[in-house]
Each structure stands twice: as structure tokens, then as C-alpha cells.
Write a protein that holds these residues in place. Sequence first.
Motif, PDB file in Angstrom:
ATOM      1  N   GLY A 131      -9.874   3.338  -2.022  1.00 29.42           N
ATOM      2  CA  GLY A 131      -9.339   4.309  -3.399  1.00 29.42           C
ATOM      3  C   GLY A 131      -9.724   5.722  -3.403  1.00 29.42           C
ATOM      4  N   ALA A 132     -11.239   5.811  -3.286  1.00 28.64           N
ATOM      5  CA  ALA A 132     -11.688   7.169  -3.450  1.00 28.64           C
ATOM      6  C   ALA A 132     -11.317   8.154  -2.386  1.00 28.64           C
ATOM      7  CB  ALA A 132     -13.280   6.989  -3.284  1.00 28.64           C
ATOM      8  N   LEU A 133     -11.066   7.580  -1.003  1.00 37.57           N
ATOM      9  CA  LEU A 133     -10.588   8.360   0.066  1.00 37.57           C
ATOM     10  C   LEU A 133      -9.245   8.727  -0.365  1.00 37.57           C
ATOM     11  CD1 LEU A 133     -12.272   6.609   2.938  1.00 37.57           C
ATOM     12  CD2 LEU A 133     -12.736   9.297   2.402  1.00 37.57           C
ATOM     13  N   ALA A 134      -8.428   7.895  -0.884  1.00 35.97           N
ATOM     14  CA  ALA A 134      -6.938   8.307  -1.157  1.00 35.97           C
ATOM     15  C   ALA A 134      -7.029   9.346  -2.194  1.00 35.97           C
ATOM     16  CB  ALA A 134      -6.259   6.969  -1.702  1.00 35.97           C
ATOM     17  N   ASP A 135      -7.962   8.897  -3.291  1.00 37.65           N
ATOM     18  CA  ASP A 135      -7.967  10.123  -4.349  1.00 37.65           C
ATOM     19  C   ASP A 135      -7.950  11.510  -3.768  1.00 37.65           C
ATOM     20  OD1 ASP A 135      -7.643   8.204  -6.278  1.00 37.65           O
ATOM     21  OD2 ASP A 135      -9.790   8.612  -6.891  1.00 37.65           O
ATOM     22  N   LEU A 136      -8.937  11.847  -2.597  1.00 42.10           N
ATOM     23  CA  LEU A 136      -9.267  12.926  -1.952  1.00 42.10           C
ATOM     24  C   LEU A 136      -8.064  13.575  -1.398  1.00 42.10           C
ATOM     25  CD1 LEU A 136     -12.824  12.641  -0.910  1.00 42.10           C
ATOM     26  CD2 LEU A 136     -12.212  13.436  -3.158  1.00 42.10           C
TER      27      LEU A 136
ATOM     28  N   GLN B 122      -5.236  13.024  -2.525  1.00 44.04           N
ATOM     29  CA  GLN B 122      -4.214  13.556  -3.792  1.00 44.04           C
ATOM     30  C   GLN B 122      -4.609  14.774  -4.511  1.00 44.04           C
ATOM     31  OE1 GLN B 122      -4.695   9.659  -5.753  1.00 44.04           O
ATOM     32  NE2 GLN B 122      -2.531   9.638  -5.808  1.00 44.04           N
ATOM     33  N   THR B 123      -6.153  14.982  -4.361  1.00 45.66           N
ATOM     34  CA  THR B 123      -6.643  16.336  -4.974  1.00 45.66           C
ATOM     35  C   THR B 123      -6.368  17.531  -3.990  1.00 45.66           C
ATOM     36  OG1 THR B 123      -8.598  15.780  -4.300  1.00 45.66           O
ATOM     37  CG2 THR B 123      -8.054  15.056  -6.438  1.00 45.66           C
ATOM     38  N   GLY B 124      -6.377  17.177  -2.599  1.00 46.51           N
ATOM     39  CA  GLY B 124      -6.147  18.248  -1.820  1.00 46.51           C
ATOM     40  C   GLY B 124      -7.543  18.579  -1.068  1.00 46.51           C
ATOM     41  N   ALA B 125      -8.758  17.659  -1.454  1.00 48.18           N
ATOM     42  CA  ALA B 125      -9.744  17.890  -0.617  1.00 48.18           C
ATOM     43  C   ALA B 125      -9.689  17.257   0.736  1.00 48.18           C
ATOM     44  CB  ALA B 125     -10.977  17.016  -1.430  1.00 48.18           C
ATOM     45  N   LEU B 126      -8.803  16.337   0.963  1.00 50.39           N
ATOM     46  CA  LEU B 126      -8.307  15.908   2.251  1.00 50.39           C
ATOM     47  C   LEU B 126      -6.739  16.270   2.363  1.00 50.39           C
ATOM     48  CD1 LEU B 126     -10.309  12.597   2.659  1.00 50.39           C
ATOM     49  CD2 LEU B 126     -10.697  14.879   3.911  1.00 50.39           C
ATOM     50  N   THR B 127      -6.454  16.739   3.494  1.00 56.86           N
ATOM     51  CA  THR B 127      -5.195  17.136   3.807  1.00 56.86           C
ATOM     52  C   THR B 127      -4.790  16.437   5.226  1.00 56.86           C
ATOM     53  OG1 THR B 127      -5.588  19.373   4.928  1.00 56.86           O
ATOM     54  CG2 THR B 127      -5.486  19.414   2.348  1.00 56.86           C
ATOM     55  N   PRO B 128      -3.257  16.415   5.371  1.00 57.11           N
ATOM     56  CA  PRO B 128      -2.614  15.908   6.718  1.00 57.11           C
ATOM     57  C   PRO B 128      -3.445  16.601   7.945  1.00 57.11           C
ATOM     58  CG  PRO B 128      -1.038  15.777   5.048  1.00 57.11           C
ATOM     59  CD  PRO B 128      -2.308  16.714   4.263  1.00 57.11           C
ATOM     60  N   GLY B 129      -3.999  16.055   8.583  1.00 58.14           N
ATOM     61  CA  GLY B 129      -4.538  16.578   9.702  1.00 58.14           C
ATOM     62  C   GLY B 129      -6.039  16.554  10.038  1.00 58.14           C
ATOM     63  N   ASP B 130      -6.676  16.318   8.709  1.00 59.01           N
ATOM     64  CA  ASP B 130      -8.206  16.291   8.700  1.00 59.01           C
ATOM     65  C   ASP B 130      -8.775  14.881   9.298  1.00 59.01           C
ATOM     66  OD1 ASP B 130      -8.074  18.762   7.044  1.00 59.01           O
ATOM     67  OD2 ASP B 130      -8.521  17.849   5.223  1.00 59.01           O
ATOM     68  N   ARG B 131      -9.711  15.076   9.938  1.00 57.76           N
ATOM     69  CA  ARG B 131     -10.466  14.248  10.599  1.00 57.76           C
ATOM     70  C   ARG B 131     -11.382  13.452   9.667  1.00 57.76           C
ATOM     71  NH1 ARG B 131     -15.282  12.961  13.095  1.00 57.76           N
ATOM     72  NH2 ARG B 131     -14.985  11.693  14.797  1.00 57.76           N
ATOM     73  N   LEU B 132     -11.474  12.156   9.438  1.00 60.32           N
ATOM     74  CA  LEU B 132     -12.438  11.460   8.440  1.00 60.32           C
ATOM     75  C   LEU B 132     -13.903  11.507   9.204  1.00 60.32           C
ATOM     76  CD1 LEU B 132     -10.449   8.510   6.852  1.00 60.32           C
ATOM     77  CD2 LEU B 132     -10.867  10.901   5.822  1.00 60.32           C
ATOM     78  N   PRO B 133     -14.957  11.339   8.481  1.00 54.55           N
ATOM     79  CA  PRO B 133     -16.246  11.212   9.125  1.00 54.55           C
ATOM     80  C   PRO B 133     -16.293   9.847  10.080  1.00 54.55           C
ATOM     81  CG  PRO B 133     -16.517  11.818   6.813  1.00 54.55           C
ATOM     82  CD  PRO B 133     -15.018  11.582   6.985  1.00 54.55           C
ATOM     83  N   SER B 134     -16.913   9.643  10.853  1.00 56.53           N
ATOM     84  CA  SER B 134     -16.940   8.442  11.835  1.00 56.53           C
ATOM     85  C   SER B 134     -17.553   7.496  10.923  1.00 56.53           C
ATOM     86  CB  SER B 134     -17.834   8.589  13.006  1.00 56.53           C
ATOM     87  OG  SER B 134     -19.155   8.660  12.399  1.00 56.53           O
ATOM     88  N   GLU B 135     -17.016   6.176  11.226  1.00 59.36           N
ATOM     89  CA  GLU B 135     -17.644   4.935  10.634  1.00 59.36           C
ATOM     90  C   GLU B 135     -19.043   4.900  10.362  1.00 59.36           C
ATOM     91  OE1 GLU B 135     -16.160   1.658  12.441  1.00 59.36           O
ATOM     92  OE2 GLU B 135     -14.172   2.125  12.036  1.00 59.36           O
ATOM     93  N   ARG B 136     -19.645   5.264  11.432  1.00 54.65           N
ATOM     94  CA  ARG B 136     -21.358   4.984  11.345  1.00 54.65           C
ATOM     95  C   ARG B 136     -21.689   6.420  10.348  1.00 54.65           C
ATOM     96  NH1 ARG B 136     -24.832   8.304  13.508  1.00 54.65           N
ATOM     97  NH2 ARG B 136     -23.309   9.367  14.747  1.00 54.65           N
ATOM     98  N   GLU B 137     -21.303   7.591  10.432  1.00 54.48           N
ATOM     99  CA  GLU B 137     -21.683   8.573   9.512  1.00 54.48           C
ATOM    100  C   GLU B 137     -21.208   8.205   8.207  1.00 54.48           C
ATOM    101  OE1 GLU B 137     -21.039  12.625  12.229  1.00 54.48           O
ATOM    102  OE2 GLU B 137     -19.275  11.601  11.239  1.00 54.48           O
ATOM    103  N   LEU B 138     -20.226   7.920   7.803  1.00 56.19           N
ATOM    104  CA  LEU B 138     -19.848   7.654   6.559  1.00 56.19           C
ATOM    105  C   LEU B 138     -20.534   6.225   5.973  1.00 56.19           C
ATOM    106  CD1 LEU B 138     -17.928   8.628   4.307  1.00 56.19           C
ATOM    107  CD2 LEU B 138     -16.348   7.205   5.268  1.00 56.19           C
ATOM    108  N   ALA B 139     -20.666   5.348   6.675  1.00 59.94           N
ATOM    109  CA  ALA B 139     -21.418   4.048   6.253  1.00 59.94           C
ATOM    110  C   ALA B 139     -23.003   4.674   5.923  1.00 59.94           C
ATOM    111  CB  ALA B 139     -21.847   3.191   7.369  1.00 59.94           C
ATOM    112  N   GLN B 140     -23.680   5.435   6.473  1.00 57.76           N
ATOM    113  CA  GLN B 140     -25.026   6.026   6.258  1.00 57.76           C
ATOM    114  C   GLN B 140     -24.815   6.962   4.983  1.00 57.76           C
ATOM    115  OE1 GLN B 140     -26.179   7.971   9.773  1.00 57.76           O
ATOM    116  NE2 GLN B 140     -27.260   6.154  10.642  1.00 57.76           N
TER     117      GLN B 140
END
Length: 438
Positions: free
Chosen positions: A25-30, A32-50
Motif C-alpha cells: 500500500g505504501a509503495l502504491a501511494d508513492l 500516486q504522489t509521483g515519487a515513483l513513476t512508470p519506468g522506475d526500478r524499485l530497490p531490490s528485495e534485499r535492500e528494501l528488506a534491510q
Amino acid sequence: MEPLLTLLRDRLRLHQGSPSRRLAGALADLTQTGALTPGDRLPSERELAQAVDMSRGTVAAAFNALCEEGLCERRHGSGTYVTRARSMAGLITGAVLPADLSTSVVPDPSHLAMPPLDPAMLLRSPSGHGYDAMGDPRLRGLLGSADAAAATGSVLITGGAQQSIDLAARTLLRAGERVLVGDPTYVGALAAFRRTGAHAVPVDLADPGAAEAAFARHRPAAVYVVGVDNPTGSLPEVRHVAELAAAEGVPLVEDRTLAPLVYDGASPPEPLSRLHPRGTVTVGSLSKVLWGGLRVGWLTAPEALLARITEVKLDSDLATSAVAQRLAAELLEHNPVGPWVTELARRRDRFVAALAERLPEWSWARPCGGLSVWVRLPGADGDRFAALAREEGVAVAPGSLFSPDGRHRDHLRLSFAPPPAVADQAVAALARAWARLR
């Protein structure tokens, strides 16, 4: 990545449910606000988990949920990427389908009685040049006579209720502040609040205890309430919210866009500005009683607050179209709302009867007003069902859009406003999609 993580941690605090659901939900919010836009790469699972102190499995589950919703995609050997944003815009900019139940709008202007029009008359305005900051005096007077809320203060004409809400949000809210909203609530208001950087906090505003606790806990900068609820079509009793806002000195934004559309002998809800006269911004529109393509709405507010809102509007567009206002005034004089409300009640009854016949597993409360039905899908995900429905040729609005944290995933908002023949075809398509899902 650090700015993104700061925003993400802040959004996580506003979500409930399992850790993976909160993260998704928090990532989906981003998005919507434009902090994440189509084409952006999310952090890796390991990086984000930490970074968020969650397990890698939790992050993977959140990414899977975003991919199932169509917001992201996994690219082998490369990572997870944003593909689209979950937003109001998707309801009105998607591919044209044979049946559209996703938008709570007047489907076309065919119900209107057309007055005799002189094109030269449409070009007249008090100023001559057409830049009339407050709007056309004739239209403002008609609205003041027709709407009890408009009669309580000076009227500012806007380019529709969505602009009115946006102007109120930009005037009242700052980044990081909180605004209390109903749960669920109008997706367009949520979008306006997000653009300011404010946090929308979902509350059962019809519950006096919940409302009082939310005021005490969140110390909101504003509260958004509705006369007729969108998406549920209920008539919420929220006088206590106005009284709380008045006592605490908190501005109230009352959206009365759907207030004229009430059925079964009910009366339009009384305006809350009478309970909070020094701090209420009242929003109205002709989109639901005439036609959305006019793009004519209005708002009222106390004098000092209205002056601030007017300055924000002047910075935005200088003035609302003089031609649209002149046409709106003519249409308003020739089209009383009563016949349209009667027709909508007929369409509502036919639509819910078709739902009951073709989709008896679904449940809903018969709407008392508005243009839509809020349905629950037993044991199903509304976002996934919406994708199947599109394949069958019908657009629906998944319930997750109507909450700031993506809840109500087992619900849909379905408009009953389309012509009966179109609505009948749409219900048949929904039944086909449901059979595929089950």
C-alpha cells in the motif's frame, strides 16, 4: 534511494494489515504522489528488506501483490519496475470499452431540455473581456437560489467540483499535515490531498466516538465530509463532525456534489456550514445534475477564507470559461432536477435487480443517493476482478481506489447511470467475468 525510503517509511505508518499489505500500500501511494513513476526500478528485495526492517519474504509478497495489480512488473535478471500509477486518472483515460461502470458521471447530455440559444449571448460577460474572477453574476444568483448551501455565502464559480476540492486543499493544507476523510471516500478528493503532500487519514466519520478520537489523536488541519457518500450512495449523519470541527477551529470541506441526487422521498442533506459558519468550505457542481462536460462547479466559504481561495484560483486559471457559465445558466433555468432524479431512481432499481438476478453472491446496500452502487465480492480481489471485467468489455472501479491505504479490496463501485440497455449488457459481462474468476 534515501529520499524514497524516507517517504516510504512515512507512508508505512498510515497503513494497516499484514506487513506485506502495508508495504504494498505504501509503495502504491508513492506511485500516486509521483515519487515513483512508470519506468522506475524499485530497490531490490534485499535492500528494501534491510531498509524497512522487514523480512525478504515480506518484501517479495508485497512486490507480488503490486505485480498482480498491474502496478509493477518483474524483469528477469533486472529487477521490479513500476508500470503504471494507481489513480483517479485511470478511471477516465483508459481504453474506451463497450460499457463503462467505473465513472460516477452523467453518461451523456441526452436528458437535457435544450433552450433556444443565441451564440452572441454566450459571449457576453460583465467585464467584456471574460476574466470575471468570481464568475458570472447570473449563474451565481441562480445557484444561490437553487442550493441552500450556496445561499449561505458568496459563490465562487470553478471548473468543476474537482477544482473546488483542489483549491480548498491547496489553501488549507501543507505537506505532512493530516486531513480526516471518510472510509471509503471519493477518490478525487484523495488525489487532491496527496498532491499537497498531506496525509489522508481514513475514519468512520459517521461514528461520533471514532470521529472524536480521530480529532484528538491526529490533530487534523482539515476534515473532508460528503453530503451523499461517494462511493456508497449513503446519506451519512455527520452533524457531530461539523460541531467538533467548529469547537476545535478546524476547517471543514463539505462536498455536496451529489446532494441533489437523493431518492425514495428523502430530502437533500442540510448544509453543515450552518453548524460551522466560520470554517466551512462548501463544494457544489452541475456535473451530476446537468452534464460533466460543462466543467462548471462552485464553492462557498467565509469571506476571509474565500478571498484566499480566490487568490489560489487566479494563480491557477485566471477565470472559469465565460461561455460555459452562460450555457450552464441557460440549462439550469430550463432543467429542474426532479425529472432527472426520477429517471436515475428508475435506472438504479433496474440495475440492482439485474445484479440480484445475475450475481446473487454479491452483496450491497441499496443506495439512497448518488450515481453508484458499492458492492462486495465475497472472497475475491476487486483489482483482479476489474482486469477480468475489462477483458469482457466493461470497466469497473475497484474498491482499493477509495481509501488512502488501499483497503476495501473486496469491493467495487459500479455506476447505475448509463442507459438501461448498456447497463444490462454490462451486468451480463460482469457475470461472465465472475464465472471466470470463480
